[in-house]
Design a protein around this motif. Sequence first.
Motif, mmCIF file in Angstrom:
data_model
loop_
_atom_site.group_PDB
_atom_site.id
_atom_site.type_symbol
_atom_site.label_atom_id
_atom_site.label_comp_id
_atom_site.label_asym_id
_atom_site.label_seq_id
_atom_site.Cartn_x
_atom_site.Cartn_y
_atom_site.Cartn_z
ATOM 1 N N ALA A 23 0.793 -1.293 0.191
ATOM 2 C CA ALA A 23 -0.076 0.040 0.067
ATOM 3 C C ALA A 23 0.927 1.141 -0.002
ATOM 4 O O ALA A 23 0.533 2.303 -0.335
ATOM 5 C CB ALA A 23 -0.854 -0.121 1.237
ATOM 6 N N HIS A 24 2.112 1.185 0.435
ATOM 7 C CA HIS A 24 2.908 2.171 0.744
ATOM 8 C C HIS A 24 4.058 2.199 -0.495
ATOM 9 O O HIS A 24 5.053 3.108 -0.543
ATOM 10 C CB HIS A 24 3.774 2.529 2.023
ATOM 11 N N GLY A 25 3.935 1.357 -1.558
ATOM 12 C CA GLY A 25 4.770 1.167 -2.546
ATOM 13 C C GLY A 25 6.388 0.616 -1.864
ATOM 14 O O GLY A 25 7.174 0.863 -2.652
ATOM 15 N N GLY A 26 6.011 0.226 -1.010
ATOM 16 C CA GLY A 26 7.563 -0.175 -0.193
ATOM 17 C C GLY A 26 8.311 0.740 0.350
ATOM 18 O O GLY A 26 9.621 0.657 0.356
ATOM 19 N N LYS A 27 7.713 1.982 0.332
ATOM 20 C CA LYS A 27 8.609 3.115 0.744
ATOM 21 C C LYS A 27 8.365 3.141 2.452
ATOM 22 O O LYS A 27 7.585 3.211 2.952
ATOM 23 C CB LYS A 27 8.191 4.433 0.193
ATOM 24 N N CYS A 28 9.672 3.600 3.062
ATOM 25 C CA CYS A 28 9.703 3.858 4.256
ATOM 26 C C CYS A 28 8.912 5.040 4.620
ATOM 27 O O CYS A 28 9.180 6.079 4.193
ATOM 28 C CB CYS A 28 11.042 4.258 4.889
ATOM 29 N N CYS A 29 7.899 4.845 5.698
ATOM 30 C CA CYS A 29 6.934 5.905 6.065
ATOM 31 C C CYS A 29 7.836 7.112 6.928
ATOM 32 O O CYS A 29 6.955 8.058 7.219
ATOM 33 C CB CYS A 29 5.623 5.425 6.744
ATOM 34 N N LEU A 30 8.948 6.736 7.201
ATOM 35 C CA LEU A 30 9.656 7.773 8.092
ATOM 36 C C LEU A 30 10.570 8.560 7.502
ATOM 37 O O LEU A 30 10.712 9.635 7.484
ATOM 38 C CB LEU A 30 10.319 7.144 9.394
ATOM 39 N N GLU A 33 12.177 6.630 1.955
ATOM 40 C CA GLU A 33 13.348 5.858 0.882
ATOM 41 C C GLU A 33 12.711 4.542 0.634
ATOM 42 O O GLU A 33 11.954 3.979 1.549
ATOM 43 C CB GLU A 33 14.646 5.688 1.687
ATOM 44 N N GLN A 34 12.897 4.000 -0.544
ATOM 45 C CA GLN A 34 12.603 2.774 -0.752
ATOM 46 C C GLN A 34 13.207 1.892 0.163
ATOM 47 O O GLN A 34 14.232 1.853 0.514
ATOM 48 C CB GLN A 34 12.936 2.404 -2.257
ATOM 49 N N ILE A 35 12.567 0.773 0.623
ATOM 50 C CA ILE A 35 13.087 -0.406 1.368
ATOM 51 C C ILE A 35 13.214 -1.458 0.576
ATOM 52 O O ILE A 35 12.464 -1.784 -0.037
ATOM 53 C CB ILE A 35 11.877 -0.345 2.516
ATOM 54 N N ASP A 36 14.461 -1.783 0.810
ATOM 55 C CA ASP A 36 14.875 -3.017 0.068
ATOM 56 C C ASP A 36 14.875 -4.301 0.895
ATOM 57 O O ASP A 36 15.687 -4.856 1.811
ATOM 58 C CB ASP A 36 16.472 -3.005 -0.311
ATOM 59 N N GLY A 37 13.209 -4.759 0.966
ATOM 60 C CA GLY A 37 12.990 -5.704 1.892
ATOM 61 C C GLY A 37 13.874 -7.144 2.059
ATOM 62 O O GLY A 37 14.031 -7.559 3.175
ATOM 63 N N ALA A 38 14.587 -7.336 0.996
ATOM 64 C CA ALA A 38 15.618 -8.387 1.151
ATOM 65 C C ALA A 38 16.843 -8.324 1.986
ATOM 66 O O ALA A 38 17.350 -9.154 2.506
ATOM 67 C CB ALA A 38 15.796 -8.796 -0.307
ATOM 68 N N ARG A 39 17.424 -7.043 1.846
ATOM 69 C CA ARG A 39 18.747 -6.524 2.535
ATOM 70 C C ARG A 39 18.358 -5.721 3.843
ATOM 71 O O ARG A 39 19.221 -5.963 4.661
ATOM 72 C CB ARG A 39 19.481 -5.823 1.401
ATOM 73 N N GLU A 40 17.300 -5.002 3.722
ATOM 74 C CA GLU A 40 17.228 -4.146 4.982
ATOM 75 C C GLU A 40 16.262 -4.694 5.904
ATOM 76 O O GLU A 40 15.089 -4.974 5.401
ATOM 77 C CB GLU A 40 16.817 -2.679 4.542
ATOM 78 N N PRO A 41 16.477 -4.611 7.119
ATOM 79 C CA PRO A 41 15.294 -5.095 8.293
ATOM 80 C C PRO A 41 14.546 -4.029 8.265
ATOM 81 O O PRO A 41 14.630 -2.635 8.175
ATOM 82 C CB PRO A 41 16.036 -5.258 9.403
ATOM 83 N N TRP A 42 13.305 -4.229 8.299
ATOM 84 C CA TRP A 42 12.068 -3.465 8.163
ATOM 85 C C TRP A 42 11.041 -3.925 9.087
ATOM 86 O O TRP A 42 10.936 -4.980 9.329
ATOM 87 C CB TRP A 42 11.668 -3.012 6.795
ATOM 88 N N THR A 43 10.079 -3.027 9.239
ATOM 89 C CA THR A 43 8.968 -3.351 10.306
ATOM 90 C C THR A 43 7.567 -2.436 9.943
ATOM 91 O O THR A 43 7.720 -1.820 9.189
ATOM 92 C CB THR A 43 9.341 -2.983 11.785
ATOM 93 N N ILE A 44 6.613 -2.864 10.625
ATOM 94 C CA ILE A 44 5.321 -2.180 10.236
ATOM 95 C C ILE A 44 5.400 -0.996 11.454
ATOM 96 O O ILE A 44 5.479 -1.477 12.506
ATOM 97 C CB ILE A 44 4.087 -2.848 10.274
ATOM 98 N N ALA A 64 8.358 0.634 7.743
ATOM 99 C CA ALA A 64 9.458 1.589 8.007
ATOM 100 C C ALA A 64 11.085 0.750 8.039
ATOM 101 O O ALA A 64 10.960 -0.333 8.765
ATOM 102 C CB ALA A 64 9.244 2.382 9.117
ATOM 103 N N HIS A 65 12.002 1.267 7.830
ATOM 104 C CA HIS A 65 13.259 0.617 8.168
ATOM 105 C C HIS A 65 13.496 0.440 9.739
ATOM 106 O O HIS A 65 12.986 1.384 10.513
ATOM 107 C CB HIS A 65 14.289 1.704 7.876
ATOM 108 N N GLU A 66 13.949 -0.544 10.103
ATOM 109 C CA GLU A 66 14.238 -0.716 11.427
ATOM 110 C C GLU A 66 15.012 0.356 12.159
ATOM 111 O O GLU A 66 14.737 0.797 13.187
ATOM 112 C CB GLU A 66 15.217 -1.872 11.807
#
Length: 132
Positions: A23-30, A33-44, A64-66
Amino acid sequence: MTDVGTTKRKPMPPARRLRIFEAHGGKCCLCGEQIDGAREPWTIEHLICLGLGGIDEDKNCGPAHETCRRDKDKLDVRAIAKAKRVKQRHLGIKAPKQPIRGAGFPKHEKQPKKLTKQLPPRRGLYQEDLNG
Ligand SMILES: [Zn+2]
């Protein structure tokens, strides 16, 4: 006035995580930036955090990025603490008295400067003239 501490947290199953992420196009809501889900730890992340009266609905959630979340949490903790104090005051609950702070260590008094230069030896006032 925001109510605090009343929102229940819903579970975050993988399907919901994915739905919010997309829904957010994989962009960090904070940081945006685009979150690279495979490489960067992220959370809701809750856009308005639950402790500040945010709702636990998808529309209040974003990925959001961790690292970004950790920074926000620090700010949120402060804001929640303040909101709780305000709410308590509003309800007539008095905050516990703060212990009286001591004066701390006494200020170091300035010592008079020690003479570093050796004075020449004193001469007697009535020194005899040896050549006389
Ligand atoms: Zn970020």
